[in-house]
Design a protein around this motif. Structure first.
Motif: not given
Ligand code: ADP
Length: 153
Positions: A86-94, A100-105
């Motif tokens: 689970l991850r939170g998204l705040r803005n386009p930077g997040d 990239a991390i999710a694709h790698t995982n």
């Protein structure tokens, strides 16, 4: 049984994290709050303090566990038998960073990353801003759960 981990530094836990965790509980049966320990990083709060702030904030919620880990997040998922991150998204930077991390995982494992958008009104809250307020003697209490305490030394 759907189990997810919510990984982060939680230095310290903020009301932004708190909101994602609470909403995550409606999606998953169990949430493991996974505090990543990076030997190269300097933290404001010790691991024990960071664990305590989160455990006390969710005392009485048996579906939440707080653990620390080192190494790859996907390896920790396997260790605790979690199928989701689970991850939170705040803005386009997040978004760019998390993508990239999710694709790698996904490349490394079958584990799916699930994103929740920050609650309106909480998107500006980050641990680094809270640390800045603390360092400069400001009132940080409206940004974090009231279990976060700063010891005077
Ligand atoms: P990391 O060092 O992995 O970014 P953090 O403790 O800063 O660790 O954040 C952990 C997770 O919580 C990340 O997915 C981050 O996007 C999310 N998060 C942090 N602050 C907020 C907020 N205000 N609203 C929603 N999600 C947040």
């Amino acid at each position: 049984m759907k189990r997810a981990i919510f990984p982060g530094s939680f230095d310290p836990i903020t009301l932004g994290h708190y909101d994602i965790i609470q909403r995550g509980l409606s999606l998953f049966d169990e949430l493991v709050i996974a505090i990543g320990e990076n030997a190269e990083k300097r933290y404001m709060f010790s691991l024990e303090e960071r664990i305590r702030f989160i455990s006390e904030a969710f005392a009485g919620e048996p579906r939440i566990r707080v653990m620390s880990y080192t190494g790859l997040t996907v390896d920790f998922c396997k260790k605790v038998e979690a199928g989701f991150i689970l991850r939170g998204l705040r803005n386009p930077g997040d978004f760019e960073f998390e993508k990239a991390i999710a694709h790698t995982n996904r490349k490394l494992s079958e584990i799916e990353t699930v994103f929740l958008l920050t609650a309106s009104g909480k998107s500006y809250i980050s641990s680094s801003i809270v640390r800045d307020v603390i360092r400069n003697g400001g009132d940080f209490t409206g940004l974090v759960p009231d279990t976060v305490r700063v010891s005077k030394s």
